[in-house]
Design an enzyme around this catalytic site. Sequence first.
Site, mmCIF file in Angstrom:
data_model
loop_
_atom_site.group_PDB
_atom_site.id
_atom_site.type_symbol
_atom_site.label_atom_id
_atom_site.label_comp_id
_atom_site.label_asym_id
_atom_site.label_seq_id
_atom_site.Cartn_x
_atom_site.Cartn_y
_atom_site.Cartn_z
ATOM 1 N N VAL A 181 97.437 150.502 9.259
ATOM 2 C CA VAL A 181 98.773 149.532 9.857
ATOM 3 C C VAL A 181 99.122 148.584 8.472
ATOM 4 C CG1 VAL A 181 97.966 148.876 12.313
ATOM 5 C CG2 VAL A 181 97.377 147.568 10.560
ATOM 6 N N TYR A 229 93.273 132.170 7.703
ATOM 7 C CA TYR A 229 93.582 133.645 9.187
ATOM 8 C C TYR A 229 94.398 132.812 10.404
ATOM 9 C CZ TYR A 229 92.416 135.576 13.900
ATOM 10 O OH TYR A 229 92.108 136.380 14.794
ATOM 11 N N SER A 260 96.323 133.939 18.344
ATOM 12 C CA SER A 260 94.860 133.679 19.437
ATOM 13 C C SER A 260 95.239 132.139 19.144
ATOM 14 C CB SER A 260 94.029 134.015 17.371
ATOM 15 O OG SER A 260 93.093 133.695 17.539
ATOM 16 N N LYS A 290 98.324 134.074 12.007
ATOM 17 C CA LYS A 290 98.220 134.245 13.477
ATOM 18 C C LYS A 290 99.137 133.246 13.689
ATOM 19 C CE LYS A 290 95.374 137.948 14.637
ATOM 20 N NZ LYS A 290 95.876 138.477 15.137
ATOM 21 N N ASN A 295 97.683 144.972 18.276
ATOM 22 C CA ASN A 295 96.256 144.291 18.159
ATOM 23 C C ASN A 295 95.464 145.069 16.513
ATOM 24 O OD1 ASN A 295 93.936 144.301 19.562
ATOM 25 N ND2 ASN A 295 93.012 146.043 18.473
HETATM 26 N N1 NAD Z 1 87.515 138.479 19.051
HETATM 27 C C1 NAD Z 1 88.090 137.327 19.249
HETATM 28 O O1 NAD Z 1 87.081 136.236 19.269
HETATM 29 C C2 NAD Z 1 89.596 137.179 18.432
HETATM 30 C C3 NAD Z 1 90.276 135.701 19.305
HETATM 31 C C4 NAD Z 1 91.476 135.367 18.667
HETATM 32 C C5 NAD Z 1 92.354 136.548 18.411
HETATM 33 N N2 NAD Z 1 91.484 138.105 17.974
HETATM 34 C C6 NAD Z 1 91.929 139.802 17.678
HETATM 35 O O2 NAD Z 1 92.874 140.208 18.423
HETATM 36 C C7 NAD Z 1 92.138 141.290 17.820
HETATM 37 C C8 NAD Z 1 91.032 142.512 17.882
HETATM 38 O O3 NAD Z 1 89.802 141.426 17.840
HETATM 39 P P1 NAD Z 1 88.731 142.203 18.082
HETATM 40 O O4 NAD Z 1 87.950 140.968 18.566
HETATM 41 O O5 NAD Z 1 88.737 143.285 18.851
HETATM 42 O O6 NAD Z 1 87.800 142.817 16.285
HETATM 43 P P2 NAD Z 1 87.162 144.202 15.959
HETATM 44 O O7 NAD Z 1 87.240 143.896 15.020
HETATM 45 O O8 NAD Z 1 86.195 144.041 17.275
HETATM 46 O O9 NAD Z 1 88.254 145.069 16.236
HETATM 47 C C9 NAD Z 1 89.861 145.023 15.140
HETATM 48 C C10 NAD Z 1 89.970 146.227 15.173
HETATM 49 O O10 NAD Z 1 90.678 146.573 14.336
HETATM 50 C C11 NAD Z 1 90.519 147.446 13.159
HETATM 51 N N3 NAD Z 1 91.781 146.925 11.859
HETATM 52 C C12 NAD Z 1 91.058 146.347 11.022
HETATM 53 N N4 NAD Z 1 92.090 147.015 9.977
HETATM 54 C C13 NAD Z 1 92.590 147.581 10.431
HETATM 55 C C14 NAD Z 1 93.526 148.390 9.341
HETATM 56 N N5 NAD Z 1 94.349 148.120 8.365
HETATM 57 N N6 NAD Z 1 94.225 149.232 10.161
HETATM 58 C C15 NAD Z 1 94.278 149.231 11.160
HETATM 59 N N7 NAD Z 1 93.238 149.546 11.990
HETATM 60 C C16 NAD Z 1 92.241 148.405 11.447
HETATM 61 C C17 NAD Z 1 89.036 147.428 13.094
HETATM 62 O O11 NAD Z 1 89.166 148.503 12.368
HETATM 63 C C18 NAD Z 1 88.621 147.359 14.397
HETATM 64 O O12 NAD Z 1 88.607 148.764 14.810
HETATM 65 C C19 NAD Z 1 92.840 141.046 16.162
HETATM 66 O O13 NAD Z 1 94.465 140.953 16.154
HETATM 67 C C20 NAD Z 1 92.285 140.071 16.282
HETATM 68 O O14 NAD Z 1 92.675 138.993 15.316
HETATM 69 C C21 NAD Z 1 90.340 137.926 18.188
#
Ligand code: NAD
Length: 258
Positions: free
Chosen positions: A63, A154, A141, A158, A89
């Site tokens: 992305v 971070y 987030s 967000k 996402n």
């Molecule tokens: N897990 C949590 O507690 C949490 C809390 C709040 C927000 N979020 C947000 O939810 C979203 C998903 O997070 P998650 O917990 O599933 O994380 P995760 O690390 O399990 O999944 C994130 C995915 O994004 C992909 N990614 C990273 N860099 C990329 C790039 N340059 N281009 C394309 N894809 C890329 C990764 O390969 C991975 O598959 C994120 O935006 C994260 O900030 C997560």
Amino acid sequence: MRVKDKVCILTGAASGIGRATAKLFFDEGAILILSDIDEKGLNETFELLGENNARVSIMKVDVREPDEVKEMIEYTINEYGRIDVLIVNAGVVRVGPVEEFPDEDYDLLINVNLKGTYYSCKYAIPHFKKQKFGSIITLASVAAHIGQVNHANYCSTKAGVLGFTKALALDMAPYNVRVNSVSPGATDTPMLQSDVAKQAKDRNVDYEVVKEEFEEEGVLGRWAEPEEIAAGILFLATNDASYMTGADLRLDGGWTTR
Ligand SMILES: NC(=O)c1ccc[n+]([C@@H]2O[C@H](COP(=O)([O-])OP(=O)(O)OC[C@H]3O[C@@H](n4cnc5c(N)ncnc54)[C@H](O)[C@@H]3O)[C@@H](O)[C@H]2O)c1
């Protein structure tokens, strides 16, 4: 089948919340364009969907790269002629005190979380404006709403996603396109697990100690399963949310209500 035959683009589909969202949308009948930078994880997500997967395309997309994002959008339009739902996402987390934070980690946060959100929307918007329907869902987030220790950089990305989403909702309202965000709390994915592991290492305490601290942040006293976040994303994608735009759906187990 709540999104049957809806054309849905999802970034970050190789892991965590993205993978759970892919599975839920697939089960609910969506036509899916799944992308991620991680080809192996993306293939695993595809395998997980099982049979009847002719309506699923997978694409390696970083992305941070406008040309790759553009190609994903153009592929979708050429193949299906429309985008019903865009789920932005893909995201990364890096933690640490500001004064010690490596600049390359800062750039990564900005380029994936903020610029990646911008690019994902940028190339889809002309199609949304032309077709005059659709739903865009971004991933903010709890970190967009409150401060977290060692998360200043971070949090800033967000909070930026949240501001971007609200402003874009205004721009897209005249075109009948809804734009909303989801704000997960601590969700049991590789991202959170790596965050907790790093904090445990930096503080020289057990993983379980940091995990318990995170669990206690939400009033429900546990982490979310990624499927619980996917359920909120699905809601925003459907007509059940037809009067919601510019909103943020906090799926944080009560973290921000304290
Ligand atoms: N897990 C949590 O507690 C949490 C809390 C709040 C927000 N979020 C947000 O939810 C979203 C998903 O997070 P998650 O917990 O599933 O994380 P995760 O690390 O399990 O999944 C994130 C995915 O994004 C992909 N990614 C990273 N860099 C990329 C790039 N340059 N281009 C394309 N894809 C890329 C990764 O390969 C991975 O598959 C994120 O935006 C994260 O900030 C997560």
